[in-house]
Design a protein around this motif. Structure first.
Motif, mmCIF file in Angstrom:
data_model
loop_
_atom_site.group_PDB
_atom_site.id
_atom_site.type_symbol
_atom_site.label_atom_id
_atom_site.label_comp_id
_atom_site.label_asym_id
_atom_site.label_seq_id
_atom_site.Cartn_x
_atom_site.Cartn_y
_atom_site.Cartn_z
ATOM 1 N N PRO A 136 0.802 -1.231 0.000
ATOM 2 C CA PRO A 136 0.000 0.000 0.000
ATOM 3 C C PRO A 136 0.831 1.276 0.000
ATOM 4 O O PRO A 136 0.424 2.282 -0.571
ATOM 5 C CB PRO A 136 -0.837 -0.128 1.281
ATOM 6 N N PHE A 137 2.002 1.239 0.633
ATOM 7 C CA PHE A 137 2.831 2.440 0.645
ATOM 8 C C PHE A 137 3.452 2.700 -0.720
ATOM 9 O O PHE A 137 3.680 3.845 -1.102
ATOM 10 C CB PHE A 137 3.919 2.333 1.720
ATOM 11 N N LEU A 138 3.740 1.629 -1.471
ATOM 12 C CA LEU A 138 4.240 1.802 -2.828
ATOM 13 C C LEU A 138 3.143 2.376 -3.723
ATOM 14 O O LEU A 138 3.403 3.242 -4.564
ATOM 15 C CB LEU A 138 4.737 0.462 -3.383
ATOM 16 N N ILE A 139 1.921 1.907 -3.524
ATOM 17 C CA ILE A 139 0.774 2.472 -4.248
ATOM 18 C C ILE A 139 0.657 3.962 -3.934
ATOM 19 O O ILE A 139 0.469 4.794 -4.823
ATOM 20 C CB ILE A 139 -0.530 1.738 -3.865
ATOM 21 N N GLY A 140 0.794 4.286 -2.653
ATOM 22 C CA GLY A 140 0.722 5.693 -2.242
ATOM 23 C C GLY A 140 1.800 6.534 -2.877
ATOM 24 O O GLY A 140 1.562 7.679 -3.278
ATOM 25 N N ALA A 141 3.023 5.969 -2.991
ATOM 26 C CA ALA A 141 4.127 6.700 -3.605
ATOM 27 C C ALA A 141 3.839 7.001 -5.069
ATOM 28 O O ALA A 141 4.051 8.126 -5.542
ATOM 29 C CB ALA A 141 5.424 5.893 -3.474
ATOM 30 N N PHE A 142 3.340 6.007 -5.791
ATOM 31 C CA PHE A 142 3.015 6.209 -7.207
ATOM 32 C C PHE A 142 1.890 7.227 -7.377
ATOM 33 O O PHE A 142 1.977 8.136 -8.217
ATOM 34 C CB PHE A 142 2.617 4.876 -7.856
ATOM 35 N N ILE A 143 0.823 7.067 -6.582
ATOM 36 C CA ILE A 143 -0.335 7.960 -6.715
ATOM 37 C C ILE A 143 0.059 9.395 -6.395
ATOM 38 O O ILE A 143 -0.280 10.331 -7.135
ATOM 39 C CB ILE A 143 -1.494 7.499 -5.819
ATOM 40 N N PHE A 144 0.787 9.584 -5.296
ATOM 41 C CA PHE A 144 1.202 10.942 -4.938
ATOM 42 C C PHE A 144 2.097 11.538 -6.009
ATOM 43 O O PHE A 144 1.940 12.707 -6.401
ATOM 44 C CB PHE A 144 1.936 10.956 -3.599
ATOM 45 N N SER A 145 3.069 10.763 -6.489
ATOM 46 C CA SER A 145 4.012 11.259 -7.493
ATOM 47 C C SER A 145 3.286 11.699 -8.754
ATOM 48 O O SER A 145 3.603 12.741 -9.339
ATOM 49 C CB SER A 145 5.048 10.194 -7.817
ATOM 50 N N ILE A 146 2.288 10.913 -9.178
ATOM 51 C CA ILE A 146 1.530 11.252 -10.381
ATOM 52 C C ILE A 146 0.700 12.511 -10.161
ATOM 53 O O ILE A 146 0.719 13.440 -10.984
ATOM 54 C CB ILE A 146 0.630 10.071 -10.796
ATOM 55 N N LEU A 147 -0.026 12.573 -9.045
ATOM 56 C CA LEU A 147 -0.885 13.732 -8.778
ATOM 57 C C LEU A 147 -0.057 15.003 -8.590
ATOM 58 O O LEU A 147 -0.430 16.078 -9.079
ATOM 59 C CB LEU A 147 -1.745 13.480 -7.531
ATOM 60 N N CYS A 148 1.063 14.889 -7.895
ATOM 61 C CA CYS A 148 1.933 16.044 -7.679
ATOM 62 C C CYS A 148 2.485 16.552 -9.006
ATOM 63 O O CYS A 148 2.519 17.769 -9.265
ATOM 64 C CB CYS A 148 3.070 15.658 -6.740
ATOM 65 N N THR A 149 2.885 15.631 -9.872
ATOM 66 C CA THR A 149 3.433 16.006 -11.173
ATOM 67 C C THR A 149 2.376 16.681 -12.042
ATOM 68 O O THR A 149 2.639 17.713 -12.662
ATOM 69 C CB THR A 149 3.999 14.769 -11.888
ATOM 70 N N LEU A 150 1.166 16.114 -12.077
ATOM 71 C CA LEU A 150 0.076 16.720 -12.854
ATOM 72 C C LEU A 150 -0.292 18.094 -12.297
ATOM 73 O O LEU A 150 -0.601 19.021 -13.062
ATOM 74 C CB LEU A 150 -1.151 15.803 -12.844
ATOM 75 N N PHE A 151 -0.252 18.234 -10.973
ATOM 76 C CA PHE A 151 -0.561 19.529 -10.362
ATOM 77 C C PHE A 151 0.431 20.602 -10.821
ATOM 78 O O PHE A 151 0.034 21.712 -11.195
ATOM 79 C CB PHE A 151 -0.528 19.408 -8.835
ATOM 80 N N PHE A 152 1.711 20.265 -10.833
ATOM 81 C CA PHE A 152 2.716 21.245 -11.245
ATOM 82 C C PHE A 152 2.634 21.535 -12.739
ATOM 83 O O PHE A 152 2.904 22.660 -13.166
ATOM 84 C CB PHE A 152 4.111 20.772 -10.848
ATOM 85 N N ILE A 153 2.251 20.545 -13.545
ATOM 86 C CA ILE A 153 2.055 20.802 -14.971
ATOM 87 C C ILE A 153 0.908 21.790 -15.163
ATOM 88 O O ILE A 153 0.998 22.718 -15.974
ATOM 89 C CB ILE A 153 1.775 19.483 -15.730
ATOM 90 N N GLY A 154 -0.178 21.609 -14.397
ATOM 91 C CA GLY A 154 -1.292 22.554 -14.461
ATOM 92 C C GLY A 154 -0.896 23.952 -14.017
ATOM 93 O O GLY A 154 -1.308 24.948 -14.628
ATOM 94 N N ILE A 155 -0.094 24.032 -12.959
ATOM 95 C CA ILE A 155 0.406 25.332 -12.485
ATOM 96 C C ILE A 155 1.218 26.019 -13.573
ATOM 97 O O ILE A 155 1.088 27.225 -13.814
ATOM 98 C CB ILE A 155 1.266 25.153 -11.218
ATOM 99 N N MET A 156 2.057 25.242 -14.259
ATOM 100 C CA MET A 156 2.849 25.804 -15.352
ATOM 101 C C MET A 156 1.941 26.318 -16.476
ATOM 102 O O MET A 156 2.245 27.327 -17.118
ATOM 103 C CB MET A 156 3.811 24.756 -15.912
ATOM 104 N N GLY A 157 0.820 25.620 -16.704
ATOM 105 C CA GLY A 157 -0.130 26.064 -17.726
ATOM 106 C C GLY A 157 -0.738 27.409 -17.407
ATOM 107 O O GLY A 157 -1.068 28.186 -18.314
ATOM 108 N N ILE A 158 -0.889 27.711 -16.121
ATOM 109 C CA ILE A 158 -1.423 29.012 -15.702
ATOM 110 C C ILE A 158 -0.327 30.075 -15.708
ATOM 111 O O ILE A 158 -0.504 31.172 -16.245
ATOM 112 C CB ILE A 158 -2.055 28.914 -14.299
ATOM 113 N N ALA A 159 0.801 29.750 -15.107
ATOM 114 C CA ALA A 159 1.870 30.731 -14.965
ATOM 115 C C ALA A 159 2.563 31.045 -16.283
ATOM 116 O O ALA A 159 3.101 32.139 -16.462
ATOM 117 C CB ALA A 159 2.903 30.227 -13.958
#
Length: 378
Positions: free
Chosen positions: A322-345
């Protein structure tokens, strides 16, 4: 390659402006060393005005970059191409250190180590030459490689630690959002991997304590950097958005009509910014060869990402951890969040292709790691 493209295609641009500023500083170091020393030890946003006013790129992050470049220029006799070769070599060495370290401790990884960093066109291009992204890629992946090495060997190489703390400081000054992204990714994955054992149970108290610690650190960040003032963050995003969108040609920028600098405007606009960051919102507009190349690259990354998400739930050695699942999920969501931020900035798609390279390559990296996990099971 960056210098050639900017010379014959863009006919100008940041790389030459940065080099000319660094050239001015290197000449200052030779002719007026006391003034130069005073300048490089000045606090960001408090540089001597009589020097700062003569620089084309005068904000704090570019000033730090130009100081570093000026030190290189002193030894290259202000030769653009030799200095550019140094930056490209530094970038490659940092990236290769990460690839080599990950391969050493994960010998079954193959495509996920090469394709995102060597083959991905935008990353290979924008991580070289005299641009801020070049030195930042070398720093980011050198730090990530050092983290992997330290975690696997369970001991600290103190000279390397000192070097990478210096790297982290430079990254904070040059690209503060890369610093934040790297901090979140490494700290959360450190927590996840330390708890990653087969069938380990998720301890809610442990999760909660870790989240509280991360929030506490994030609240302290405004004390160490100007742009981490969260009260000013949305205003900064709005200012950047208006500036870059207003100077873009039709069809070459992400349109966010509801983004007004407010939190509600940000939430409403974020999905459009994320979609636009992958260049899907204006795919049918007229494009140059480079723009079509970028669009195709984004589509390939999305296909790889979608394939990884589809396969994610089918990988037995991931489902048991479950912690490996959490690592993958967080990494993906964090990366997509920063890509979206870059789209705004940075709504201008030309600039965006450069600013998002760390996040685009990381998304590809994570996706391919997931797919390679599936391949190993089969």
């Amino acid at each position: 390659m960056v210098g050639i493209i900017y010379t014959y295609y863009y006919q100008g641009g940041d790389t030459f402006a940065l080099f000319n500023d660094a050239k001015f500083l290197s000449e200052l170091a030779i002719n007026q060393p006391s003034e130069y020393i005073n300048y490089i030890f000045s606090r960001p946003y408090h540089y001597p005005e009589h020097i700062q006013s003569q620089l084309l790129k005068s904000n704090a992050s570019t000033s730090i970059f130009c100081i570093l470049l000026s030190l290189i220029n002193i030894f290259t006799n202000n030769n653009y191409w030799i200095s550019g070769l140094f930056f490209s070599t530094f970038s490659f060495m940092g990236i290769w250190f990460y690839i080599n370290t990950l391969k050493k401790y994960n010998p079954k990884l193959h495509f996920s180590l090469i394709l995102p960093f060597i083959v991905l066109p935008s990353f290979a291009f924008w991580s070289s030459g005299i641009i801020k992204e070049s030195i930042c890629m070398g720093i980011c992946f050198s730090i990530a490689g050092f983290w992997v090495k330290t975690e696997k060997e369970k001991r600290i190489n103190w000279p390397l630690l000192f070097i990478h703390l210096l790297f982290a400081f430079l990254l904070l000054q040059i690209k503060f959002y890369y610093f934040l992204y790297l901090f979140l990714m490494l700290s959360v994955n450190q927590f996840m991997f330390r708890n990653n054992t087969s069938n380990s149970k998720v301890n809610i108290k442990t999760y909660f304590a870790f989240i509280v610690l991360i929030i506490f650190i994030l609240l302290l960040l405004p004390k160490i950097h100007y742009h981490f003032d969260y009260q000013r963050l949305l205003t900064t995003l709005e200012t950047n958005y208006i500036k870059l969108y207003s100077t873009s040609k039709d069809g070459t920028a992400i349109e966010l009509p509801y983004f007004d600098g407010s939190l509600s405007g940000f939430i409403i606009s974020f999905p459009s910014a994320l979609i636009g960051a992958f260049e899907l919102s204006n795919w049918n507009s007229s494009k140059t060869l480079f723009q079509w190349y970028s669009l195709i690259e984004n589509l390939i990354v999305l296909i790889v990402f979608a394939s990884a998400i589809f396969q994610f739930t089918k990988i037995e050695n991931i489902k048991k951890r479950p912690f490996l699942i959490g690592a993958f999920i967080f990494s993906i969501l964090c990366t997509l969040f920063f890509i979206g931020i870059m789209g705004i900035a940075s709504p201008n798609l030309g600039s965006l292709s450069r600013y998002k390279i760390l996040f685009l390559s990381t998304l590809t990296h994570i996706s391919l790691i997931i797919l390679e996990q599936r391949r190993k099971v089969d």
